[in-house]
Design a protein around this motif. Structure first.
Motif, PDB file in Angstrom:
ATOM      1  N   ARG A  67       0.855  -1.189   0.000  1.00  0.00           N
ATOM      2  CA  ARG A  67       0.000   0.000   0.000  1.00  0.00           C
ATOM      3  C   ARG A  67       0.887   1.235   0.000  1.00  0.00           C
ATOM      4  N   HIS A  68       1.197   1.700  -1.206  1.00  0.00           N
ATOM      5  CA  HIS A  68       2.162   2.786  -1.391  1.00  0.00           C
ATOM      6  C   HIS A  68       1.471   4.140  -1.226  1.00  0.00           C
ATOM      7  N   PRO A  69       2.123   5.077  -0.508  1.00  0.00           N
ATOM      8  CA  PRO A  69       1.465   6.364  -0.242  1.00  0.00           C
ATOM      9  C   PRO A  69       1.140   7.153  -1.508  1.00  0.00           C
ATOM     10  N   LEU A  70       1.935   6.993  -2.571  1.00  0.00           N
ATOM     11  CA  LEU A  70       1.668   7.735  -3.806  1.00  0.00           C
ATOM     12  C   LEU A  70       1.095   6.850  -4.902  1.00  0.00           C
ATOM     13  N   ARG A  71       1.577   5.603  -4.972  1.00  0.00           N
ATOM     14  CA  ARG A  71       1.189   4.732  -6.080  1.00  0.00           C
ATOM     15  C   ARG A  71      -0.091   3.963  -5.794  1.00  0.00           C
ATOM     16  N   GLY A  72      -0.559   3.979  -4.559  1.00  0.00           N
ATOM     17  CA  GLY A  72      -1.750   3.203  -4.227  1.00  0.00           C
ATOM     18  C   GLY A  72      -1.385   1.747  -4.006  1.00  0.00           C
ATOM     19  N   LEU A  73      -2.338   0.859  -4.280  1.00  0.00           N
ATOM     20  CA  LEU A  73      -2.134  -0.563  -4.010  1.00  0.00           C
ATOM     21  C   LEU A  73      -1.296  -1.180  -5.127  1.00  0.00           C
ATOM     22  N   VAL A  74      -0.076  -1.634  -4.813  1.00  0.00           N
ATOM     23  CA  VAL A  74       0.817  -2.185  -5.834  1.00  0.00           C
ATOM     24  C   VAL A  74       0.710  -3.709  -5.814  1.00  0.00           C
ATOM     25  N   PRO A  75       0.414  -4.332  -6.980  1.00  0.00           N
ATOM     26  CA  PRO A  75       0.306  -5.798  -7.027  1.00  0.00           C
ATOM     27  C   PRO A  75       1.687  -6.459  -7.004  1.00  0.00           C
ATOM     28  N   PRO A  76       1.753  -7.738  -6.575  1.00  0.00           N
ATOM     29  CA  PRO A  76       3.046  -8.404  -6.385  1.00  0.00           C
ATOM     30  C   PRO A  76       3.891  -8.518  -7.649  1.00  0.00           C
ATOM     31  N   GLY A  77       3.238  -8.593  -8.808  1.00  0.00           N
ATOM     32  CA  GLY A  77       4.003  -8.675 -10.051  1.00  0.00           C
ATOM     33  C   GLY A  77       4.975  -7.520 -10.216  1.00  0.00           C
ATOM     34  N   GLU A  78       4.674  -6.387  -9.572  1.00  0.00           N
ATOM     35  CA  GLU A  78       5.523  -5.200  -9.741  1.00  0.00           C
ATOM     36  C   GLU A  78       6.639  -5.096  -8.713  1.00  0.00           C
ATOM     37  N   PHE A  79       6.629  -5.971  -7.691  1.00  0.00           N
ATOM     38  CA  PHE A  79       7.726  -5.854  -6.719  1.00  0.00           C
ATOM     39  C   PHE A  79       8.301  -7.189  -6.248  1.00  0.00           C
ATOM     40  N   ILE A  80       7.574  -8.296  -6.402  1.00  0.00           N
ATOM     41  CA  ILE A  80       8.107  -9.579  -5.915  1.00  0.00           C
ATOM     42  C   ILE A  80       9.415  -9.970  -6.634  1.00  0.00           C
ATOM     43  N   PRO A  81       9.479  -9.831  -7.979  1.00  0.00           N
ATOM     44  CA  PRO A  81      10.753 -10.209  -8.627  1.00  0.00           C
ATOM     45  C   PRO A  81      11.946  -9.423  -8.059  1.00  0.00           C
ATOM     46  N   MET A  82      11.766  -8.101  -7.880  1.00  0.00           N
ATOM     47  CA  MET A  82      12.822  -7.288  -7.279  1.00  0.00           C
ATOM     48  C   MET A  82      13.091  -7.732  -5.837  1.00  0.00           C
ATOM     49  N   ALA A  83      12.022  -7.994  -5.096  1.00  0.00           N
ATOM     50  CA  ALA A  83      12.183  -8.372  -3.691  1.00  0.00           C
ATOM     51  C   ALA A  83      12.912  -9.708  -3.564  1.00  0.00           C
ATOM     52  N   GLU A  84      12.695 -10.604  -4.536  1.00  0.00           N
ATOM     53  CA  GLU A  84      13.412 -11.883  -4.502  1.00  0.00           C
ATOM     54  C   GLU A  84      14.861 -11.686  -4.917  1.00  0.00           C
ATOM     55  N   ALA A  85      15.084 -10.863  -5.943  1.00  0.00           N
ATOM     56  CA  ALA A  85      16.453 -10.644  -6.428  1.00  0.00           C
ATOM     57  C   ALA A  85      17.323  -9.955  -5.376  1.00  0.00           C
ATOM     58  N   THR A  86      16.731  -9.082  -4.578  1.00  0.00           N
ATOM     59  CA  THR A  86      17.510  -8.323  -3.593  1.00  0.00           C
ATOM     60  C   THR A  86      17.506  -8.964  -2.207  1.00  0.00           C
ATOM     61  N   GLY A  87      16.636  -9.960  -2.018  1.00  0.00           N
ATOM     62  CA  GLY A  87      16.522 -10.559  -0.685  1.00  0.00           C
ATOM     63  C   GLY A  87      15.519  -9.841   0.210  1.00  0.00           C
ATOM     64  N   LEU A  88      14.956  -8.730  -0.280  1.00  0.00           N
ATOM     65  CA  LEU A  88      13.974  -7.998   0.540  1.00  0.00           C
ATOM     66  C   LEU A  88      12.703  -8.805   0.795  1.00  0.00           C
ATOM     67  N   ILE A  89      12.506  -9.890   0.024  1.00  0.00           N
ATOM     68  CA  ILE A  89      11.350 -10.757   0.270  1.00  0.00           C
ATOM     69  C   ILE A  89      11.431 -11.385   1.669  1.00  0.00           C
ATOM     70  N   LYS A  90      12.658 -11.494   2.209  1.00  0.00           N
ATOM     71  CA  LYS A  90      12.793 -12.124   3.529  1.00  0.00           C
ATOM     72  C   LYS A  90      12.143 -11.278   4.626  1.00  0.00           C
ATOM     73  N   PRO A  91      12.543 -10.000   4.797  1.00  0.00           N
ATOM     74  CA  PRO A  91      11.825  -9.210   5.798  1.00  0.00           C
ATOM     75  C   PRO A  91      10.360  -8.984   5.444  1.00  0.00           C
TER      76      PRO A  91
END
Ligand code: C2E
Ligand code: CA
Ligand code: CA
Ligand code: CA
Length: 283
Positions: A67-91
């Motif tokens: 739930r992004h303050p400017l972008r609204g509700l962001v679906p996982p397709g737009e951040f899960i790949p990045m979150a997995e590549a960077t490890g941010l999916i863990k936290p």
């Protein structure tokens, strides 16, 4: 003319470096923004109903939203790949599980959602980390008396990891009472002998096999084979992406025991899901 070619080459090189730098900076911005979002509590669970053949509510899958303050509700397709590549999916995944456990605890107090099991996605990136996996596992019994209300959905990409290591982690999950599903079945590279050795409770038929039912004979054969395989292994079989009554009828005739898809419900916020659930018959 040689000078002109040389000049053009330099200009083109300059432009391509510029593009690369810009792409790199954009990626970093998304990463920083996501890390900020995790800390700011912007990661939020949505819930999609899972139903039995009679349309009664049996459980739900937790789906991550940002739930992004400017972008609204962001679906996982737009951040899960990045979150997995960077490890941010863990936290992010850890925070999501903690939120789901505390919602479940709240819902146990009574009302339409008491005793309703929840499935949550666990990425192979989380599983590859001993520390992240241990934290996930210990969160559940610490938060809930009934750990069996939580199911972890693992994908076939988890097989890329050392099999004995994965097996040990799955056994540790089971030892705490957490239930286990294999997600997106049929889309990865799992071998059937591995499938037999994994301590699973449930198999999820990927929506790519459901989409072309019931008119495509190949899709029918594949879906029927997966459902039969799961049942022969003693697993619950859940079909994903069920959008039409014809797909439901077809899967039901194959012996599928649970269904998830837009035909029943879209993923909903915790509040909407709780409001809706009061109207559902319970399975
Ligand atoms: P998935 O685990 O296969 O989740 C099912 C996806 O199918 C969800 O998309 C859901 O909204 C969508 N869906 C459900 N019913 C239907 C239907 O009838 N038709 C169609 N066309 N789609 C349907 P969503 O929420 O966008 O999530 C996409 C993927 O992102 C998930 O696929 C999962 O791989 C990943 N994901 C979501 N939440 C998490 C999470 O908390 N952790 C991790 N690691 N991955 C997540
Ligand atoms: Ca899933
Ligand atoms: Ca899936
Ligand atoms: Ca999928």
């Amino acid at each position: 003319a040689i000078w002109l070619v040389a000049l053009l080459t330099v200009v083109m090189l300059y432009l391509s470096v510029q593009t690369m730098l810009r792409d790199a900076r954009q990626a970093t911005e998304l990463e920083l923004d996501f890390a900020r979002g995790i800390a700011a509590g912007e990661i939020e669970p949505f819930f999609q109903a899972q139903c039995d053949a009679e349309g009664r509510l049996m459980g739900a899958e937790v789906l991550m939203r940002w739930r992004h303050p400017l972008r609204g509700l962001v679906p996982p397709g737009e951040f899960i790949p990045m979150a997995e590549a960077t490890g941010l999916i863990k936290p992010a995944g850890q925070r999501l599980l903690e939120q789901v456990c505390s919602l479940l605890l709240q819902w146990q107090q009574g009302g339409a959602l008491a005793g309703l099991p929840m499935a949550i996605n666990v990425s192979s990136v989380q599983l590859q980390s001993d520390a992240a996996t241990e934290r996930l596992i210990e969160t559940v019994p610490r938060a809930l008396r009934e750990a069996g209300l939580i199911k972890f959905e693992l994908t076939e990409s988890a097989y890329a990891q050392d099999f004995d290591d994965l097996l040990a982690k799955m056994q540790a999950m089971r030892a705490q009472g957490i239930r286990l599903a294999l997600d997106d079945f049929g889309t990865g590279f799992s071998s059937l002998s591995l499938l037999k050795r994994l301590p699973l409770h449930q198999l999820k038929v990927d929506q790519s096999f459901v989409r072309d039912l019931p008119d495509d004979p190949d899709a029918c054969h594949i879906a029927a084979t997966i459902v039969r395989l799961g049942r022969d292994l003693g697993l619950d079989v859940v079909a994903e992406g069920v959008e039409t009554q014809a797909q439901l009828d077809c899967l039901r005739a194959m012996g599928c025991s649970a269904f998830q898809g837009f035909l029943f419900a879209r993923p909903l916020s915790a509040e909407s899901f709780a409001n809706q659930a009061a109207l559902w018959r319970r399975g």
